[in-house]
Design an enzyme around this catalytic site. Structure first.
Site, mmCIF file in Angstrom:
data_model
loop_
_atom_site.group_PDB
_atom_site.id
_atom_site.type_symbol
_atom_site.label_atom_id
_atom_site.label_comp_id
_atom_site.label_asym_id
_atom_site.label_seq_id
_atom_site.Cartn_x
_atom_site.Cartn_y
_atom_site.Cartn_z
ATOM 1 N N ASN A 198 0.861 -1.175 0.151
ATOM 2 C CA ASN A 198 -0.232 -0.024 -0.131
ATOM 3 C C ASN A 198 0.774 1.236 0.091
ATOM 4 O OD1 ASN A 198 -2.665 -0.517 -0.148
ATOM 5 N ND2 ASN A 198 -3.151 -1.037 1.909
ATOM 6 N N HIS A 212 -2.652 2.672 -2.753
ATOM 7 C CA HIS A 212 -3.985 1.729 -2.245
ATOM 8 C C HIS A 212 -4.748 1.058 -3.760
ATOM 9 C CE1 HIS A 212 -3.798 3.143 1.897
ATOM 10 N NE2 HIS A 212 -3.510 4.373 1.602
ATOM 11 N N ASP A 221 -5.654 -2.803 -3.535
ATOM 12 C CA ASP A 221 -6.919 -3.122 -3.814
ATOM 13 C C ASP A 221 -7.102 -4.250 -4.756
ATOM 14 O OD1 ASP A 221 -8.041 -1.422 -2.001
ATOM 15 O OD2 ASP A 221 -8.853 -0.092 -3.384
ATOM 16 N N ARG A 276 -12.928 -26.468 -1.429
ATOM 17 C CA ARG A 276 -13.686 -27.681 -1.773
ATOM 18 C C ARG A 276 -15.131 -27.428 -1.430
ATOM 19 N NH1 ARG A 276 -11.241 -31.129 2.919
ATOM 20 N NH2 ARG A 276 -12.243 -29.430 3.789
ATOM 21 N N ASP A 277 -16.084 -28.354 -1.670
ATOM 22 C CA ASP A 277 -17.413 -28.419 -1.587
ATOM 23 C C ASP A 277 -17.634 -28.099 0.015
ATOM 24 O OD1 ASP A 277 -18.366 -28.564 -4.221
ATOM 25 O OD2 ASP A 277 -18.414 -30.791 -4.023
ATOM 26 N N GLU A 297 -6.144 -6.894 5.594
ATOM 27 C CA GLU A 297 -5.650 -7.916 4.766
ATOM 28 C C GLU A 297 -5.736 -9.386 5.248
ATOM 29 O OE1 GLU A 297 -2.155 -6.237 7.251
ATOM 30 O OE2 GLU A 297 -4.063 -5.500 6.262
#
Length: 590
Positions: free
Chosen positions: A216, A221, A225, A240-241, A251
């Site tokens: 940053n 910034h 982002d 995963r499922d 962050e």
């Protein structure tokens, strides 16, 4: 029917519909159901539907009212799709009427339908059907009535859509599109309820993008982002499922792993860490090599404490960052990790298998032993001492640390009496650790003072004024109420005990501790001592600590001294005392 009479009936119906639409005792769904029933009754319809058409042109029945169900859901959806196409063919028509027969063995359906809109976006349509009176015709007044109903339903559906959109916005991180912290906490509570019902494992991880502040500060910034969005996308792709990810703040990302024990979770998260590391970010000014640190906590229990679980994960993250970043650390002091320690620690407390090991502390100018620190050791089943690093965090997690402090302090007092009476080194100071959990218990502090008085009687020479016992608190332990802590330790200070601040430079608010607490000794964090050679920045920090300590008449003690070169350098810099393997290892009196 006389048109005037029908117009009057319709006006009455619309007034009733309006009262339903504005009824504060009904939610939006209940209003729609009631209004749909009323409309079907007035039109003498066998069925009434509000149908939603999604972006893939699939039809879904949103609300329905059937007085005489006579067709299967499959046939119903067939003619709804057909009707949807007819409405699409007449996009500007306020309503359409007609009939259709989908199969020879199915009834002919008479219908009147009107499109539904969410502002300028098509939602679907409203329709009323009749199966047993297909010869009838809908009057112009009835068609206008359906058109007005469609407008009313459209307005209610628009309000529902806007409410859901606001709710999604409140629970979504705008930058990454991930669930935000509030949404994550709500979902974690749901996962906890499920895990408790199923007696299954629950694992959470907190991921932190390493050195994000530097990105940053150096690149701006906007680049920061982009890095956050790329990180969110990369991490989300690996789920995963049943797994999910949320932006935890700044962050940091929180990852929930579905049905994964600690080993499986560690492997999955470490694989994710490597994938992230292997996905460099190309900025305008060059390629950024990105890494992340992860703290994990895994638990399987009938009653899960979410606050405790998150604290365990956060503690592991701190350890991962402190150990050099770009790594995964599984917290071993959490509920699951500490279960196997519980019986062993409790047995050690009960059977006097928790004892102190004493490590010498020397004056760096003279080389004379001037103090020693009592370090807790747990005697295992094989009769060997277990270092504190292997069980102290578990004792903290099990809420047993105050009992460990009491046990070690009591034995150190007896050792202090023997040292005083031996006359070998009557000025020797004895350092012992006290945790905030111990100090926050007035009855334990009072018991400690009573024990001190009893032991002082055993000394051959009465000790007036300053006592040889020094109590250490660690700077790693966050303290947010210094006034309370001062009141807790004041009885000890009044008795003549002194206070040492351990691990200075390792924790949260180092100089605040010096400003708020009556510190007599300051122990410099061992990591800085170990890594000071060839590092001008660390040397400058240590020198600053030494200078301010001297101005405050605080004795400095350097930990982790492993060789003569380090000891000589620290002595030249002005450190008063030293502790480490170079001077001696901790020894138990077995």
């Amino acid at each position: 029917m006389n048109p005037n009479n029908e117009a009057s009936r319709i006006e009455g119906q619309l007034q009733t519909q309006w009262r339903l639409a504005t009824n504060r005792d009904l939610d939006e769904g209940q209003k729609i159901d009631a209004m749909l029933d009323l409309g079907a009754s007035y039109l003498e319809a066998d069925g009434a539907w509000i149908v939603e058409i999604d972006q893939f042109n699939n039809a879904h029945i949103h609300h329905q009212s059937e007085r005489h169900p006579s067709i299967t859901d499959e046939i119903k959806l067939d003619w709804i799709r057909t009707l949807s196409n007819r409405i699409d063919d007449n996009p500007n028509a306020p309503w359409i009427t007609g009939s259709m027969t989908l199969a020879a063995d199915q009834p002919t359906i008479l219908y009147i339908a009107a499109p539904l809109w969410l502002a300028t976006k098509r939602f679907g349509f409203l329709c009323f059907t009749n199966y047993d009176n297909i010869e009838r015709d809908y009057s112009p007044q009835a068609c206008d009535y359906v058109d007005l109903l469609a407008a009313g339903f459209s307005q209610i559906l628009l309000q529902i859509h806007q409410q859901l959109a606001l709710q999604d916005l409140a629970l979504t991180d705008v930058l990454t599109g991930l669930p935000n912290r509030r949404a994550a906490e709500m979902r974690l509570n749901e996962e906890i309820a499920r895990a408790e019902r199923e007696h299954s494992i629950l694992t959470v991880s907190i991921c932190d993008l390493d050195r994000f502040k530097l990105i940053n500060d150096h690149y701006g910034h906007k680049t920061g982002d982009i890095v956050l969005k790329r990180a969110a996308h990369t991490l989300q792709q690996q789920m995963r499922d049943g797994d999910w990810i949320a932006r935890w703040g700044g962050e940091e990302f929180l990852i929930y792993l579905h049905h994964a024990d600690s080993d499986q979770a560690y492997q999955a998260i470490d694989r994710l860490r490597l994938i992230y590391q292997q996905t460099p970010f190309v900025a305008n000014s060059g390629t950024l090599e990105l890494t992340l640190s992860v703290g994990m906590a895994s638990v399987q229990a009938d009653k899960i404490d979410l606050t405790r679980l998150l604290a365990d994960a956060d503690s592991a993250l701190y350890e991962a960052k402190n150990a050099g970043r770009n790594r995964v650390v599984l917290n071993r002091s959490g509920q699951r990790a500490t279960l196997w320690h519980a019986g062993e620690i409790q047995d050690a407390l009960k059977n006097n298998h928790l004892i102190p090991a004493y490590q010498p502390i020397v004056d760096l100018r003279t080389g004379k032993v001037v103090a020693e620190e009592a370090l807790a050791r747990l005697i295992n089943k094989q009769g060997h001492p277990t270092p504190a690093a292997e069980f102290i965090e578990a004792a903290e997690g099990l809420q047993l640390i105050h009992l460990v402090d009491e046990t070690i302090t009591r034995q150190t007092m007896a050792h202090c009496v023997n040292s005083q009476n031996s006359k070998d080194n009557p000025d020797l100071a004895h350092f012992v650790n006290l945790s905030p959990q111990f100090l926050s218990r007035p009855e334990m502090v009072s018991g400690l003072l009573d024990s001190v008085k009893q032991h002082c009687v055993l000394c051959d020479t009465p000790i007036n004024g300053v006592k040889p016992l020094v109590f250490e608190i660690t700077e790693r332990q966050f303290i947010n109420d210094f006034e309370l802590l001062t009141r807790q330790i004041q009885p000890l200070l009044d008795m003549g005990f002194r206070l040492a601040l351990d691990d200075f430079g390792s924790g949260y608010s180092s100089f605040l501790y010096l400003a708020k607490l009556p510190i007599s000794f300051l122990k410099i964090e061992g990591w800085m001592v170990t890594n000071m050679h060839g590092n001008a920045k660390i040397i400058d920090i240590i020198q600053a600590i030494i200078d301010i300590s001297h101005k405050q008449n605080i004795i400095t003690i350097a930990e982790n001294i492993e060789d003569a070169e380090t000891a000589e350098l620290l002595a030249k810099m002005g450190v008063n005392w030293g502790q480490g393997y170079y001077f001696g290892r901790p020894e138990c009196n077995l």
